[in-house]
Write an enzyme that holds these catalytic residues in place. Structure first.
Site, short mmCIF file in Angstrom:
data_model
loop_
_atom_site.label_atom_id
_atom_site.label_comp_id
_atom_site.label_asym_id
_atom_site.label_seq_id
_atom_site.Cartn_x
_atom_site.Cartn_y
_atom_site.Cartn_z
N CYS A 2 -5.04 5.67 2.19
CA CYS A 2 -5.45 4.25 2.11
C CYS A 2 -5.94 3.72 3.45
O CYS A 2 -6.87 2.90 3.49
CB CYS A 2 -4.29 3.40 1.60
SG CYS A 2 -2.69 3.83 2.29
N HIS A 14 -3.96 -3.40 4.40
CA HIS A 14 -3.90 -2.72 5.70
C HIS A 14 -4.97 -3.31 6.62
O HIS A 14 -6.10 -3.58 6.19
CB HIS A 14 -4.22 -1.23 5.54
CG HIS A 14 -3.12 -0.42 4.90
ND1 HIS A 14 -1.86 -0.90 4.64
CD2 HIS A 14 -3.12 0.87 4.49
CE1 HIS A 14 -1.13 0.06 4.09
NE2 HIS A 14 -1.87 1.14 3.98
N1 NAP Z 1 0.60 2.91 -1.88
C1 NAP Z 1 -0.58 3.09 -1.32
O1 NAP Z 1 -1.13 2.18 -0.66
C2 NAP Z 1 -1.29 4.39 -1.48
C3 NAP Z 1 -2.61 4.45 -1.07
C4 NAP Z 1 -3.31 5.66 -1.15
C5 NAP Z 1 -2.66 6.76 -1.66
N2 NAP Z 1 -1.37 6.68 -2.08
C6 NAP Z 1 -0.80 7.89 -2.66
O2 NAP Z 1 -0.77 7.69 -4.06
C7 NAP Z 1 0.37 8.33 -4.62
C8 NAP Z 1 1.22 7.30 -5.37
O3 NAP Z 1 1.62 6.31 -4.45
P1 NAP Z 1 2.35 4.97 -4.90
O4 NAP Z 1 2.30 4.10 -3.70
O5 NAP Z 1 1.83 4.47 -6.20
O6 NAP Z 1 3.85 5.52 -5.11
P2 NAP Z 1 5.04 4.91 -5.99
O7 NAP Z 1 4.93 3.43 -6.07
O8 NAP Z 1 6.27 5.51 -5.41
O9 NAP Z 1 4.79 5.52 -7.45
C9 NAP Z 1 4.86 6.89 -7.67
C10 NAP Z 1 4.58 7.20 -9.13
O10 NAP Z 1 4.61 8.61 -9.27
C11 NAP Z 1 5.44 8.94 -10.37
N3 NAP Z 1 6.13 10.22 -10.14
C12 NAP Z 1 6.98 10.55 -9.15
N4 NAP Z 1 7.44 11.80 -9.32
C13 NAP Z 1 6.88 12.28 -10.45
C14 NAP Z 1 6.97 13.49 -11.16
N5 NAP Z 1 7.70 14.51 -10.74
N6 NAP Z 1 6.28 13.61 -12.32
C15 NAP Z 1 5.50 12.60 -12.76
N7 NAP Z 1 5.36 11.42 -12.12
C16 NAP Z 1 6.04 11.26 -10.98
C17 NAP Z 1 6.44 7.81 -10.44
O11 NAP Z 1 6.95 7.79 -11.76
P3 NAP Z 1 8.31 7.05 -12.11
O12 NAP Z 1 7.94 5.60 -12.19
O13 NAP Z 1 8.67 7.65 -13.40
O14 NAP Z 1 9.28 7.33 -11.01
C18 NAP Z 1 5.57 6.61 -10.10
O15 NAP Z 1 4.89 6.17 -11.23
C19 NAP Z 1 1.08 9.01 -3.47
O16 NAP Z 1 0.64 10.34 -3.37
C20 NAP Z 1 0.62 8.21 -2.26
O17 NAP Z 1 0.66 8.95 -1.08
C21 NAP Z 1 -0.67 5.52 -2.02
#
Ligand code: NAP
Length: 326
Positions: free
Chosen positions: A115, A230
């Site tokens: 991001c 950000h």
């Molecule tokens: N947040 C940001 O600004 C941002 C920006 C760019 C990239 N990212 C990337 O995008 C990804 C998601 O980030 P996020 O911020 O959305 O994280 P998050 O809020 O922690 O959400 C993670 C999601 O992944 C699911 N998950 C976790 N373990 C899993 C598994 N074993 N099998 C299937 N689903 C699973 C979770 O499901 P449950 O709800 O069932 O736990 C939840 O829906 C990460 O790789 C992160 O590095 C994030």
């Protein structure tokens, strides 16, 4: 990111005949709203990927490592938000306004940058096209939601704890130090050379997206008590002279960038301005009074352009270029 992705697909009227929400076993059976319908969340597994043309991964790196090749093997194109595939030579790393053509090189998986990287390259690319890049120094100020739902919840719970009891002891879990009413000069993990894993992502990914493998770029990533959005300051030295007037012109013409830079009224972009928007806002454009180069200030919504919107834009490029089954 997954929830925002569902909204963005709907807002942009992405022509999907069916959208299936997947998560971990913890959420399986929950119902989410997709295009005015209640849809049941399934547990992500090899079986649940069958029949998909396009699979967005926005979960953990481990899940992407395990299931992205399975989805690609079943004939889908994967757009992955995790860190897992970004620096793999076989996988394009794409910000459509900067390097859309890279999608043609995919072998089933396309990576979406970090991001922080997306906002930074969106601000750098117009300057690069106008005058080349010689040296870049970046300091980021990153929102709590950049660390996912857990990061946002840590900020909110610490805010509530301090509101209830101003001297309350705050115990950090997601972040390296208490985040509320504080500034934490470390995002993710520290490496032996003193840089962090987040800083190294920004460096490597920016070079890959802009095809500038040798670009000198030095980064400090800082976490701030902001929910969404950000920010970054950039000191950019160019190959050829570029005045601040020319820089403003280049930035204001670049798709996806909006120049917000009114010195008279003191109007510059802030995370509050950008939350919920897809544009990358740039301001404080000025010449470096201590040497060569220009200073820029950039803000972007880490959940939208920094994640979900960029991923959907990649899918739109695939559709436009007939690289996706329809
Ligand atoms: N947040 C940001 O600004 C941002 C920006 C760019 C990239 N990212 C990337 O995008 C990804 C998601 O980030 P996020 O911020 O959305 O994280 P998050 O809020 O922690 O959400 C993670 C999601 O992944 C699911 N998950 C976790 N373990 C899993 C598994 N074993 N099998 C299937 N689903 C699973 C979770 O499901 P449950 O709800 O069932 O736990 C939840 O829906 C990460 O790789 C992160 O590095 C994030």
């Amino acid at each position: 990111v997954g929830e925002v992705l569902i909204d963005v697909l709907d807002e942009r009227r992405f022509p999907a005949s069916e959208i299936r929400p997947l998560a971990s076993g913890r959420s399986a059976g929950r119902r989410v709203r997709i295009r005015d319908r209640e849809v049941e969340v399934e547990e992500a597994s090899a079986e649940s990927l069958a029949g998909a043309d396009l699979v967005f991964f926005a979960a953990t790196g481990a899940l992407s490592r395990e299931l992205a090749p399975v989805a690609a093997g079943l004939g889908a194109v994967v757009i992955d938000k995790s860190n897992t595939w970004r620096m793999n030579d076989e996988v394009p790393l794409v910000v459509p306004e900067v390097n859309a053509d890279a999608v043609h090189d995919h072998s089933g998986i396309i990576a979406c940058p970090n991001c922080t990287t997306i906002g930074v390259v969106m601000a750098l690319e117009p300057i690069r096209r106008a005058a080349g890049l010689r040296n870049v120094v970046v300091t980021t100020l990153q929102a709590a939601s950049g660390a996912g739902r857990d990061g946002l919840e840590e900020l909110v719970s610490q805010r509530q704890a301090l509101a209830a009891e101003p001297g309350a002891a705050l115990v950090p879990s997601v972040f390296a130090a208490p985040i509320e009413n504080n500034v934490v000069p470390l995002c993710e993990d520290l490496l032996p050379d003193g840089y962090s894993t987040e800083e190294m992502k920004l460096l490597g990914e920016s070079r890959k997206i802009m095809s500038l493998a040798e670009l000198p770029i030095s980064v400090t990533c800082v976490r701030v008590p902001v929910g969404v959005g950000h920010s970054a300051t950039l000191l950019v030295e160019t190959e050829r002279p570029l005045s601040e007037v020319e820089a403003r012109e280049a930035l204001s013409k670049f798709p996806g960038v909006e120049l917000v830079d009114d010195r008279e009224s003191g109007t510059f972009p802030t995370p509050r301005d950008v939350a919920g928007r897809d544009e990358v806002l740039v301001g404080r454009v000025r010449e470096n009074c201590a040497g060569k180069g220009l200073w820029l200030w950039e803000v972007s919504d880490n959940l939208r352009k920094g994640a979900a919107t960029n991923a959907v834009q990649i899918a739109e490029v695939l559709l436009e270029r007939r690289l996706l089954a329809t």
